[in-house]
Design a protein around this motif. Structure first.
Motif, PDB file in Angstrom:
ATOM      1  N   LEU A  71      48.106  54.125  33.137  1.00 50.48           N
ATOM      2  CA  LEU A  71      46.921  54.107  34.006  1.00 50.48           C
ATOM      3  C   LEU A  71      46.196  52.759  33.911  1.00 50.48           C
ATOM      4  O   LEU A  71      45.749  52.216  34.935  1.00 50.48           O
ATOM      5  CB  LEU A  71      45.977  55.243  33.630  1.00 50.48           C
ATOM      6  CG  LEU A  71      46.498  56.673  33.842  1.00 50.48           C
ATOM      7  CD1 LEU A  71      45.457  57.689  33.391  1.00 50.48           C
ATOM      8  CD2 LEU A  71      46.892  56.919  35.297  1.00 50.48           C
ATOM      9  N   LEU A 102      48.050  50.184  35.975  1.00 48.07           N
ATOM     10  CA  LEU A 102      47.818  50.334  37.413  1.00 48.07           C
ATOM     11  C   LEU A 102      46.500  49.689  37.820  1.00 48.07           C
ATOM     12  O   LEU A 102      46.425  48.974  38.832  1.00 48.07           O
ATOM     13  CB  LEU A 102      47.818  51.815  37.791  1.00 48.07           C
ATOM     14  CG  LEU A 102      49.155  52.553  37.761  1.00 48.07           C
ATOM     15  CD1 LEU A 102      48.951  54.041  38.050  1.00 48.07           C
ATOM     16  CD2 LEU A 102      50.139  51.954  38.773  1.00 48.07           C
ATOM     17  N   VAL A 103      45.458  49.943  37.033  1.00 52.80           N
ATOM     18  CA  VAL A 103      44.145  49.359  37.339  1.00 52.80           C
ATOM     19  C   VAL A 103      44.200  47.850  37.206  1.00 52.80           C
ATOM     20  O   VAL A 103      43.640  47.111  38.041  1.00 52.80           O
ATOM     21  CB  VAL A 103      43.074  49.962  36.402  1.00 52.80           C
ATOM     22  CG1 VAL A 103      41.750  49.209  36.537  1.00 52.80           C
ATOM     23  CG2 VAL A 103      42.862  51.439  36.709  1.00 52.80           C
ATOM     24  N   LYS A 160      44.075  51.631  42.863  1.00 54.37           N
ATOM     25  CA  LYS A 160      43.099  52.698  42.660  1.00 54.37           C
ATOM     26  C   LYS A 160      43.844  53.970  42.273  1.00 54.37           C
ATOM     27  O   LYS A 160      44.737  54.419  43.000  1.00 54.37           O
ATOM     28  CB  LYS A 160      42.277  52.910  43.929  1.00 54.37           C
ATOM     29  CG  LYS A 160      41.433  51.692  44.314  1.00 54.37           C
ATOM     30  CD  LYS A 160      40.616  51.959  45.574  1.00 54.37           C
ATOM     31  CE  LYS A 160      39.768  50.746  45.929  1.00 54.37           C
ATOM     32  NZ  LYS A 160      38.972  50.980  47.179  1.00 54.37           N
ATOM     33  N   LEU A 161      43.458  54.530  41.146  1.00 52.03           N
ATOM     34  CA  LEU A 161      44.203  55.668  40.613  1.00 52.03           C
ATOM     35  C   LEU A 161      44.227  56.845  41.572  1.00 52.03           C
ATOM     36  O   LEU A 161      45.250  57.527  41.702  1.00 52.03           O
ATOM     37  CB  LEU A 161      43.602  56.105  39.272  1.00 52.03           C
ATOM     38  CG  LEU A 161      43.642  55.070  38.141  1.00 52.03           C
ATOM     39  CD1 LEU A 161      43.129  55.688  36.849  1.00 52.03           C
ATOM     40  CD2 LEU A 161      45.050  54.527  37.947  1.00 52.03           C
ATOM     41  N   ASN A 162      43.124  57.102  42.254  1.00 45.50           N
ATOM     42  CA  ASN A 162      43.080  58.247  43.157  1.00 45.50           C
ATOM     43  C   ASN A 162      43.837  58.013  44.454  1.00 45.50           C
ATOM     44  O   ASN A 162      43.964  58.930  45.270  1.00 45.50           O
ATOM     45  CB  ASN A 162      41.631  58.642  43.452  1.00 45.50           C
ATOM     46  CG  ASN A 162      41.032  59.460  42.326  1.00 45.50           C
ATOM     47  OD1 ASN A 162      41.738  60.204  41.651  1.00 45.50           O
ATOM     48  ND2 ASN A 162      39.733  59.318  42.097  1.00 45.50           N
ATOM     49  N   GLU A 190      46.907  56.590  43.999  1.00 45.32           N
ATOM     50  CA  GLU A 190      48.254  56.683  43.442  1.00 45.32           C
ATOM     51  C   GLU A 190      48.607  58.127  43.094  1.00 45.32           C
ATOM     52  O   GLU A 190      49.754  58.551  43.283  1.00 45.32           O
ATOM     53  CB  GLU A 190      48.362  55.815  42.183  1.00 45.32           C
ATOM     54  CG  GLU A 190      48.128  54.330  42.422  1.00 45.32           C
ATOM     55  CD  GLU A 190      49.213  53.691  43.267  1.00 45.32           C
ATOM     56  OE1 GLU A 190      50.401  54.033  43.058  1.00 45.32           O
ATOM     57  OE2 GLU A 190      48.871  52.860  44.123  1.00 45.32           O
ATOM     58  N   TYR A 191      47.628  58.856  42.567  1.00 46.87           N
ATOM     59  CA  TYR A 191      47.905  60.190  42.050  1.00 46.87           C
ATOM     60  C   TYR A 191      46.932  61.227  42.595  1.00 46.87           C
ATOM     61  O   TYR A 191      45.744  60.948  42.766  1.00 46.87           O
ATOM     62  CB  TYR A 191      47.807  60.200  40.516  1.00 46.87           C
ATOM     63  CG  TYR A 191      48.926  59.449  39.833  1.00 46.87           C
ATOM     64  CD1 TYR A 191      50.246  59.895  39.955  1.00 46.87           C
ATOM     65  CD2 TYR A 191      48.677  58.317  39.073  1.00 46.87           C
ATOM     66  CE1 TYR A 191      51.283  59.217  39.331  1.00 46.87           C
ATOM     67  CE2 TYR A 191      49.710  57.635  38.440  1.00 46.87           C
ATOM     68  CZ  TYR A 191      51.010  58.094  38.578  1.00 46.87           C
ATOM     69  OH  TYR A 191      52.037  57.426  37.968  1.00 46.87           O
ATOM     70  N   LEU A 223      38.799  54.257  34.837  1.00 49.33           N
ATOM     71  CA  LEU A 223      39.775  55.342  34.839  1.00 49.33           C
ATOM     72  C   LEU A 223      39.146  56.714  35.046  1.00 49.33           C
ATOM     73  O   LEU A 223      39.847  57.651  35.446  1.00 49.33           O
ATOM     74  CB  LEU A 223      40.538  55.378  33.502  1.00 49.33           C
ATOM     75  CG  LEU A 223      41.211  54.101  33.004  1.00 49.33           C
ATOM     76  CD1 LEU A 223      41.861  54.367  31.641  1.00 49.33           C
ATOM     77  CD2 LEU A 223      42.254  53.595  33.979  1.00 49.33           C
ATOM     78  N   ILE A 266      39.858  59.877  37.633  1.00 54.10           N
ATOM     79  CA  ILE A 266      41.111  60.616  37.796  1.00 54.10           C
ATOM     80  C   ILE A 266      40.933  62.028  37.233  1.00 54.10           C
ATOM     81  O   ILE A 266      40.334  62.232  36.185  1.00 54.10           O
ATOM     82  CB  ILE A 266      42.289  59.890  37.088  1.00 54.10           C
ATOM     83  CG1 ILE A 266      43.636  60.490  37.495  1.00 54.10           C
ATOM     84  CG2 ILE A 266      42.124  59.884  35.591  1.00 54.10           C
ATOM     85  CD1 ILE A 266      44.082  60.141  38.875  1.00 54.10           C
TER      86      ILE A 266
END
Length: 315
Positions: free
Chosen positions: A220, A223-224, A229-231, A233-234, A261, A264
């Protein structure tokens, strides 16, 4: 044994900072093994057992207890390391896994040790895929093997992974949603990872599979760092609690304490059903918790979050 039983009962409330307590025991092969105290209900001498027709070869019998029938499994046979020669002289560790109690024959109870999850390591690469290890550690220069009990139980009593049509229809209604359809799955058990993967695939969701909290946190963070943006991606993270190197509690806490983070969504999904300290879930900031493994429960939890994320953003 009574003193050790007292310790087990007292220590099942442990939920520390990336720590665990292992109950150490030996099988007749002489090897030292460990099991998380959280999962231990009690330790008893092997009780009288009834033999059932057409039972699985690894099941020695069923004992009648105050809490109902208790299947007792020959752990030595289950991990393909021999067979117990005289079950009546063995001890039984009674555990709760996946909402059910299960007894495991063991030759000798050793002790309880308090450890850091960072000292619990994944099995070395190159030992193949047919082994029954979920982790290893060393105590007083002795190798301690931590068995993938979920794999052992799944081979004896496979869990249904079929979900109800109402839930599959619910996901179908969201087929046009632009919400990400990929879930990050974090679990040290290959059986558990694949169960979740198949369940998600049934409703056209993809999975990224990682083995422990340390891997997931670094993933995670990377990725950042790459500007993602995590939301986007997942859809969410589904994480076990018991994992080597970094447990699910610590993983969740570190994610929720990091401003980059924290948004998420984390669902904790664990076989620690009977002795689970729910206040710890709130303390570390997890968004939800369900016990393993029920396909409908898992699908419902994912569907609820999917629907929430698919709602139009208020203006």
């Amino acid at each position: 044994m009574s003193s050790l039983l007292h310790n087990v009962n007292q220590r099942t409330q442990l939920a520390g900072e990336n720590r665990l307590e292992l109950l150490l025991f030996r099988l007749q092969n002489g090897q030292l093994y460990g099991i998380n105290v959280f999962k231990v209900k009690r330790i008893i001498p092997c009780p009288p057992m009834t033999q059932l027709p057409y039972h699985h070869p690894n099941v020695v019998g069923v004992a009648n207890t105050a809490e109902g029938p208790l299947p007792i499994l020959d752990l030595l046979s289950a991990i393909q390391s021999g067979r117990v020669s005289n079950p009546s002289k063995q001890s039984v560790i009674v555990c709760e896994y996946n909402r059910r109690q299960q007894g495991f024959l063991v030759d000798k109870i050793e002790s309880i040790v308090n450890m850091q999850w960072s000292d619990i390591l994944l099995p070395p690469k190159g030992i193949g895929h047919s082994h029954y290890l979920t982790a290893i550690t060393r105590i007083d220069n002795q190798l301690v093997e931590i068995i993938d009990v979920e794999k052992v139980i799944a081979e004896v009593t496979p869990t249904s992974e079929t979900m109800s049509s109402e839930l599959t229809d619910g996901f179908a209604e969201l087929s046009q949603s632009t919400t990400p359809r990929t879930v990050l799955v974090v679990d040290d058990s290959v059986v558990a990872r694949n169960q979740i993967k198949r369940c998600l695939a049934e409703v056209q969701l993809e999975s990224v599979l990682l083995k422990d909290g340390k891997q997931a946190l670094e993933h995670l963070q990377e990725l950042v760092k790459d500007g993602k943006k995590l939301n986007e991606e997942y859809l969410m993270v589904i994480s076990d609690i018991e994992m080597p190197e970094m447990d699910g509690y610590t993983f969740t806490r570190k994610v929720k304490e990091d401003p980059s983070l924290k948004d998420i969504y984390i669902l904790l999904h664990t076989s620690l059903s009977g002795v689970f300290n729910k206040s710890m879930v709130t303390r570390v900031g997890a968004d939800n918790f369900i016990a393993k493994f029920d396909a409908d429960d898992l699908a419902q939890a994912v569907l609820d979050h999917f629907r929430k994320r698919s709602l139009p953003t208020p203006q």
